[in-house]
Every structure is written in structure tokens, then in C-alpha cells.
Design an enzyme around this catalytic site. Sequence first.
Site, PDB file in Angstrom:
ATOM      1  N   ARG A  70       0.829  -1.210   0.000  1.00 35.68           N
ATOM      2  CA  ARG A  70       0.000   0.000   0.000  1.00 35.68           C
ATOM      3  C   ARG A  70       0.869   1.267   0.000  1.00 35.68           C
ATOM      4  O   ARG A  70       0.566   2.238  -0.691  1.00 35.68           O
ATOM      5  CB  ARG A  70      -0.922  -0.006   1.217  1.00 35.68           C
ATOM      6  N   HIS A  73       2.170   1.801  -3.421  1.00 32.82           N
ATOM      7  CA  HIS A  73       1.147   2.365  -4.307  1.00 32.82           C
ATOM      8  C   HIS A  73       1.043   3.878  -4.138  1.00 32.82           C
ATOM      9  O   HIS A  73       0.723   4.592  -5.094  1.00 32.82           O
ATOM     10  CB  HIS A  73      -0.219   1.727  -4.020  1.00 32.82           C
ATOM     11  N   SER A  99       4.995  -6.499  15.838  1.00 32.18           N
ATOM     12  CA  SER A  99       5.212  -7.665  16.701  1.00 32.18           C
ATOM     13  C   SER A  99       4.223  -7.598  17.849  1.00 32.18           C
ATOM     14  O   SER A  99       4.268  -6.654  18.639  1.00 32.18           O
ATOM     15  CB  SER A  99       6.648  -7.688  17.247  1.00 32.18           C
ATOM     16  N   GLY A 100       3.339  -8.593  17.921  1.00 28.53           N
ATOM     17  CA  GLY A 100       2.354  -8.590  18.996  1.00 28.53           C
ATOM     18  C   GLY A 100       3.006  -8.518  20.366  1.00 28.53           C
ATOM     19  O   GLY A 100       2.662  -7.679  21.194  1.00 28.53           O
ATOM     20  N   GLY A 102       6.240  -7.872  20.966  1.00 28.31           N
ATOM     21  CA  GLY A 102       7.328  -6.893  21.041  1.00 28.31           C
ATOM     22  C   GLY A 102       8.619  -7.503  21.522  1.00 28.31           C
ATOM     23  O   GLY A 102       9.561  -6.788  21.870  1.00 28.31           O
ATOM     24  N   THR A 103       8.689  -8.839  21.518  1.00 26.05           N
ATOM     25  CA  THR A 103       9.889  -9.526  22.006  1.00 26.05           C
ATOM     26  C   THR A 103      10.526 -10.428  20.949  1.00 26.05           C
ATOM     27  O   THR A 103      11.547 -11.052  21.238  1.00 26.05           O
ATOM     28  CB  THR A 103       9.563 -10.389  23.241  1.00 26.05           C
ATOM     29  N   THR A 104       9.967 -10.511  19.761  1.00 25.78           N
ATOM     30  CA  THR A 104      10.514 -11.392  18.721  1.00 25.78           C
ATOM     31  C   THR A 104      11.958 -10.996  18.453  1.00 25.78           C
ATOM     32  O   THR A 104      12.242  -9.866  18.038  1.00 25.78           O
ATOM     33  CB  THR A 104       9.672 -11.284  17.433  1.00 25.78           C
TER      34      THR A 104
END
Length: 197
Positions: A70, A73, A99-100, A102-104
Site C-alpha cells: 500500500r 502504491h 510484533s504482537g 514486542g519480544t521477537t
Amino acid sequence: MENTSTIEATQETELVASAMQTIMDEHQRLTAQIKSDEIAALMPVINKANRIFLMGAGRTGLMMKASAMRLMHLGYTVFVVGETTTPAIDEGDLLIAGSGSGTTSGIVRAAEVAKNVGANVICFTTSPTSPLATLADYTVTIPAAQKQARDEDVSKQYAGSLFEQSLLLSFDALIQALWDIDGSTASELWKRHANME
């Protein structure tokens, strides 16, 4: 008397309708908690960035790829982290990470790299006190259950679905606002749409 297959089809139709209503109800509740000013604050940051890099893992990563398209575009220079043609991030660039938790670890490391070279970092997360949010210059908090939480008070959906859906909706709201300010027509945006599909 209805035959068994007709009864089963009716029950399945009702289950689908009920599931759809559950999901819509969850989004109605969640949308009321998302702060529009957090999303609005991203607009000038996006507009002044030299290049924009987007990143997420798993299904969140798919939402980030959709958001990258998006932005492309709308005419921004956009890359998805992890693709073979993605260049190095540099000063003046922008990393947008989803990141849900926030620790990935890979996403947190990418944010550290971005900060070290002088790029700005935006994150979308459920946890405003997470390592990713702590590194970020701007945070959009989406108060959905993390996939590990399995908190049915927040969502009856499985494993982070509400976060992923809300991430896409929040980003689409951001895109719509950027487009309203940009003033381009849909035909102008369509010229950038892939023509080798």
C-alpha cells in the site's frame, strides 16, 4: 422433514454467521481503544523518511507485506526486510516493525541495527513496555491478546488473530489518511500496481 445434510448445512451456516459477528464485535471494542493520535503521529515521520523498511514475523509479517504494498502504491520507496533485494538501512530511513509481543528476537535486533545507524523506528505491538517498544521512536499500541495469552476476555479467536487483523486495519487507516492528504487519484495509484502478475 429435513434430511441430515440440510440440517448440517444450516448449522454450519449459523456457525459461520456467529463467528463473523464475534470477530466484528471484537474489532468494535478494540477500535475504541486504539489511539488515533498514535497513528496520526506516524504520518510526518513516513513523509520525511528517505526509504521505508517493513518487518514482521509469521502472519504479522504477511500484514506488514500488505502494508508495504500500500505504501508503494502511494509512491514511497519501500522494502520488506528479509527479501533478497532489500538493501542496508541507513540514516534518514525508517523501519516499521510489527510484533504482537514486542519480544521477537529477530525484529528487536533489526530495530537495534536501525537505531545504531540513525534510522527511525515505528512499532505496532500489544505491549508498550516491550523491548521493541522501548527501542522505537513511535509506538502504536493495539490492545489485543498476545498469541501466548489465550485470554478469551480479550478475544475468542486463536493465537493472535485479533492483533494481526487489527494491525492491517490500523495500517489501512493510516494509508487512507496519507492518501487523503496526498490527493492522488485512484488511477494514478493504479499505475504503480504490479503489471507482471
